[in-house]
Design a protein around this motif. Sequence first.
Motif, short mmCIF file in Angstrom:
data_model
loop_
_atom_site.label_atom_id
_atom_site.label_comp_id
_atom_site.label_asym_id
_atom_site.label_seq_id
_atom_site.Cartn_x
_atom_site.Cartn_y
_atom_site.Cartn_z
N VAL A 90 0.81 -1.22 0.00
CA VAL A 90 0.00 0.00 0.00
C VAL A 90 0.85 1.27 0.00
N ARG A 91 2.12 1.16 0.33
CA ARG A 91 2.99 2.34 0.25
C ARG A 91 3.18 2.80 -1.19
N ARG A 92 2.88 1.94 -2.14
CA ARG A 92 3.00 2.31 -3.55
C ARG A 92 2.08 3.48 -3.89
N LEU A 93 0.94 3.58 -3.19
CA LEU A 93 -0.01 4.66 -3.44
C LEU A 93 0.25 5.82 -2.49
N GLN A 94 0.56 6.95 -3.05
CA GLN A 94 0.84 8.12 -2.23
C GLN A 94 -0.45 8.75 -1.71
N ILE A 95 -0.35 9.43 -0.60
CA ILE A 95 -1.44 10.24 -0.08
C ILE A 95 -1.09 11.69 -0.37
N ARG A 96 -1.98 12.42 -1.03
CA ARG A 96 -1.70 13.77 -1.48
C ARG A 96 -2.41 14.79 -0.59
N THR A 97 -1.76 15.89 -0.31
CA THR A 97 -2.40 16.97 0.44
C THR A 97 -2.76 18.14 -0.48
N THR A 98 -2.54 17.98 -1.77
CA THR A 98 -2.90 18.99 -2.76
C THR A 98 -4.03 18.44 -3.64
N ARG A 99 -4.38 19.18 -4.69
CA ARG A 99 -5.39 18.70 -5.63
C ARG A 99 -4.78 17.84 -6.74
N GLU A 100 -3.52 17.56 -6.66
CA GLU A 100 -2.87 16.72 -7.67
C GLU A 100 -3.62 15.38 -7.77
N ALA A 101 -4.08 15.06 -8.99
CA ALA A 101 -4.89 13.86 -9.18
C ALA A 101 -4.22 12.83 -10.08
N GLY A 102 -3.01 13.13 -10.58
CA GLY A 102 -2.31 12.17 -11.42
C GLY A 102 -1.91 10.93 -10.62
N TYR A 103 -2.02 9.77 -11.24
CA TYR A 103 -1.74 8.52 -10.54
C TYR A 103 -0.25 8.26 -10.40
N PHE A 104 0.52 8.67 -11.40
CA PHE A 104 1.97 8.41 -11.41
C PHE A 104 2.74 9.73 -11.40
N THR A 105 2.35 10.63 -10.52
CA THR A 105 2.88 12.00 -10.52
C THR A 105 4.40 12.06 -10.38
N ASN A 106 4.98 11.15 -9.62
CA ASN A 106 6.42 11.23 -9.36
C ASN A 106 7.28 10.77 -10.52
N ASP A 107 6.67 10.18 -11.54
CA ASP A 107 7.46 9.72 -12.67
C ASP A 107 7.65 10.83 -13.69
N THR A 108 8.83 10.91 -14.26
CA THR A 108 9.15 11.99 -15.20
C THR A 108 8.64 11.72 -16.60
N PHE A 109 8.29 10.47 -16.91
CA PHE A 109 7.83 10.12 -18.25
C PHE A 109 6.58 9.27 -18.14
N GLN A 110 5.50 9.75 -18.77
CA GLN A 110 4.25 9.00 -18.84
C GLN A 110 3.75 9.09 -20.27
N ALA A 111 3.46 7.96 -20.89
CA ALA A 111 3.00 7.97 -22.28
C ALA A 111 2.45 6.60 -22.65
N MET A 112 1.79 6.55 -23.79
CA MET A 112 1.31 5.28 -24.34
C MET A 112 1.95 5.08 -25.71
N PRO A 113 2.29 3.84 -26.06
CA PRO A 113 2.88 3.59 -27.38
C PRO A 113 1.88 3.91 -28.49
N LYS A 114 2.32 4.63 -29.48
CA LYS A 114 1.43 5.14 -30.53
C LYS A 114 0.66 4.04 -31.25
N ASP A 115 1.31 2.93 -31.51
CA ASP A 115 0.67 1.84 -32.26
C ASP A 115 0.31 0.65 -31.37
N GLY A 116 0.34 0.86 -30.07
CA GLY A 116 0.00 -0.22 -29.15
C GLY A 116 1.22 -1.04 -28.76
N TYR A 117 1.02 -1.92 -27.78
CA TYR A 117 2.13 -2.72 -27.25
C TYR A 117 2.53 -3.87 -28.18
N THR A 118 1.57 -4.52 -28.80
CA THR A 118 1.91 -5.65 -29.66
C THR A 118 2.87 -5.22 -30.76
N ALA A 119 2.67 -4.03 -31.30
CA ALA A 119 3.56 -3.52 -32.35
C ALA A 119 4.98 -3.35 -31.82
#
Length: 376
Positions: free
Chosen positions: A170-199
């Motif tokens: 459960v430590r994986r999930l942070q508790i926020r005291t701000t309005r920050e609603a991003g799930y992976f806020t601490n990571d510097t890179f968040q994205a999805m592969p343009k053509d999907g994972y199988t590609a």
Amino acid sequence: MAKVLIVGAGFAGAVHAREIAEAGHSVEVIDTRPHIGGNCFDSVDETGVRIHRYGPHLFHTSNQRVVDWLSRFTEWLTYEHRVVARLPDGRLVPMPVNLDTVNALFGLSLSTPEEVAAQLAAVSVPRDPVVNAEDHLFSTIGPELTNLFFRPYTKKMWDMDLTEMDAAVVRRLQIRTTREAGYFTNDTFQAMPKDGYTAIFERILDHPAITVRLGVPFSHAMLDGYDHCFNSMAIDEFFGFAHGELPYRSIRFHTTSVPTAEASPHVTINYTDAGPYTRETWWHNIPGHLEASGPRVLRTVEEPCDYHDNNHERYYPVKTHDGRFDRLYREYEAEASKLPHVTFIGRCGTYQYLDMHQVINQSLLSAGRWIAAQPA
């Protein structure tokens, strides 16, 4: 040139395969499933919506080496993942817990991080020492938020109470005291592969020194034909469960098409009730996943279960606060150390809960060590 067998065509196997092939060795990849990509496998449904067959895989990392390596095989679509939780009265609130969640649950109008921190301190029940997941949550957010957001979900997901679970889960999930609603806020890179994972996997495995055979289960007799084997199968199964079974949780996925006009604007909605389901995913809301607009879109609802009850599909290693299953894994690890020509990789091979970027990083390091140890 060595001849290498790789068991499993997910990220652990595919990264090893590509690195070792580029180093000049011959690689054969086998997988018992009829497709590459492991649990990241995705495809476009007849509705025109891309779906991940084994649940949502949302790429995030702060490891630039992993980003650079993976970017050789894909372009990216920017995406910041957000999750909401459905309360018993039907309201949707941000998850992880943040300022807006606290206001909604306690009927308050807090506006600053300091006020939220003071409210959480007022409702918390400090535990010392922190031994299990309940101890951690009671100490940080108190019983009410714990029992609403975490206790029912944990029972469904892990078939355990919070008092039985390792606090690290459960430590994986942070508790926020701000309005920050991003799930992976601490990571510097968040994205999805343009053509999907199988590609991505098709491109990684597209190398003249790599051959792939699908629908092929591993057998110990195969080891005789190779100089080394990187194996991502369950380590306890490899050793015939000689020391007992390592437990895993699995997921049954219930996917239905829904009229587009009735679709949710959210990607992920967690359930806080005591029913059998944990969350739902609306695939068309993920960038690059609505390939063709149509009258219907796809929703997947997840139902956790024991892996024995789902065709032995292993997804999540079970972690208890007393570490008993980690101790059992170490018995298998000791057996594995006696096999110099076999290396266990990936979630099931190392009995770890690993995100995609962690698997890729571990695999780059593992393949690099093996390549460096080969005779010139």
